[in-house]
Design a protein around this motif. Sequence first.
Motif, PDB file in Angstrom:
ATOM      1  N   ILE A 263       0.838  -1.202   0.000  1.00 37.01           N
ATOM      2  CA  ILE A 263       0.000   0.000   0.000  1.00 37.01           C
ATOM      3  C   ILE A 263       0.871   1.250   0.000  1.00 37.01           C
ATOM      4  CG2 ILE A 263      -1.658   1.341   1.353  1.00 37.01           C
ATOM      5  CD1 ILE A 263      -2.803  -1.396   2.313  1.00 37.01           C
TER       6      ILE A 263
ATOM      7  N   PHE B 119       0.411   2.293  -3.777  1.00 37.93           N
ATOM      8  CA  PHE B 119      -0.860   3.009  -3.672  1.00 37.93           C
ATOM      9  C   PHE B 119      -0.647   4.306  -2.904  1.00 37.93           C
ATOM     10  CE2 PHE B 119      -1.815  -1.364  -4.444  1.00 37.93           C
ATOM     11  CZ  PHE B 119      -2.904  -1.338  -5.296  1.00 37.93           C
TER      12      PHE B 119
ATOM     13  N   TYR C 193      -4.920   5.125  -8.780  1.00 36.53           N
ATOM     14  CA  TYR C 193      -3.882   4.106  -8.728  1.00 36.53           C
ATOM     15  C   TYR C 193      -3.856   3.279 -10.008  1.00 36.53           C
ATOM     16  CZ  TYR C 193      -4.688   5.177  -3.811  1.00 36.53           C
ATOM     17  OH  TYR C 193      -4.866   5.816  -2.627  1.00 36.53           O
TER      18      TYR C 193
ATOM     19  N   LEU D 194      -5.910  -3.923  -6.275  1.00 37.69           N
ATOM     20  CA  LEU D 194      -5.361  -4.674  -5.153  1.00 37.69           C
ATOM     21  C   LEU D 194      -6.268  -5.846  -4.775  1.00 37.69           C
ATOM     22  CD1 LEU D 194      -3.257  -4.986  -2.889  1.00 37.69           C
ATOM     23  CD2 LEU D 194      -4.600  -3.342  -1.542  1.00 37.69           C
TER      24      LEU D 194
ATOM     25  N   CYS E  95      -6.199  -1.071   4.955  1.00 38.15           N
ATOM     26  CA  CYS E  95      -6.465  -0.425   3.666  1.00 38.15           C
ATOM     27  C   CYS E  95      -7.244   0.878   3.874  1.00 38.15           C
ATOM     28  CB  CYS E  95      -7.243  -1.365   2.745  1.00 38.15           C
ATOM     29  SG  CYS E  95      -6.262  -2.772   2.161  1.00 38.15           S
TER      30      CYS E  95
ATOM     31  N   VAL F 112      -7.146   3.324   0.820  1.00 38.25           N
ATOM     32  CA  VAL F 112      -7.258   2.401  -0.310  1.00 38.25           C
ATOM     33  C   VAL F 112      -8.583   1.669  -0.133  1.00 38.25           C
ATOM     34  CG1 VAL F 112      -6.268   0.411  -1.485  1.00 38.25           C
ATOM     35  CG2 VAL F 112      -4.767   2.156  -0.524  1.00 38.25           C
TER      36      VAL F 112
END
Length: 161
Positions: free
Chosen positions: A27, A31, A38, A42, A88, A93
């Motif tokens: 990440i 990211f 991005y 993922l 995340c 993310v």
Amino acid sequence: MAASEKQVVVVGVDESDYGVHALEWTIDHLFAPSMPDYPFKLIVVHARPSAASTAGLVGPGAAEVFPIVDADLKRSAARLVQKAKDLCASKSVHDVTIEVVEGDARNVLCDAVQKHNASILVVGSHGYGAIKRAVLGSVSDYCAHHAHCTVMIVKKPKAKH
């Protein structure tokens, strides 16, 4: 590849700090917050062992133990999934797919690479020495030799004393 089609990054996670570190590294490096769109999709994959392989029991009474072991493995996987989701989310993310697949981690991760046509597989390294690696096997070593994509093996930095 079409401009809108993103490359897939599969990250293998387990309950250890090494698996979680591999996800965090991915990440942080692929990211980054400075890239709002991005270039990667993922997919986080956890290989859940089967109750039979974990219990390893043969004989009378095994049938009663398997459901208990299986329930414990499911709870452990659910905790890991939540930890991955929280990590995340904390790093903004949100477009992430998390899969829990029963089986040996080596096969599960290589199968996930094939299934998702991944460009990169990221796995953590437990840092086993030659003897432990020979006895226990190394998921990262197996994937490096068998996955049909680039394999990134992330080592967790050693704690400074």
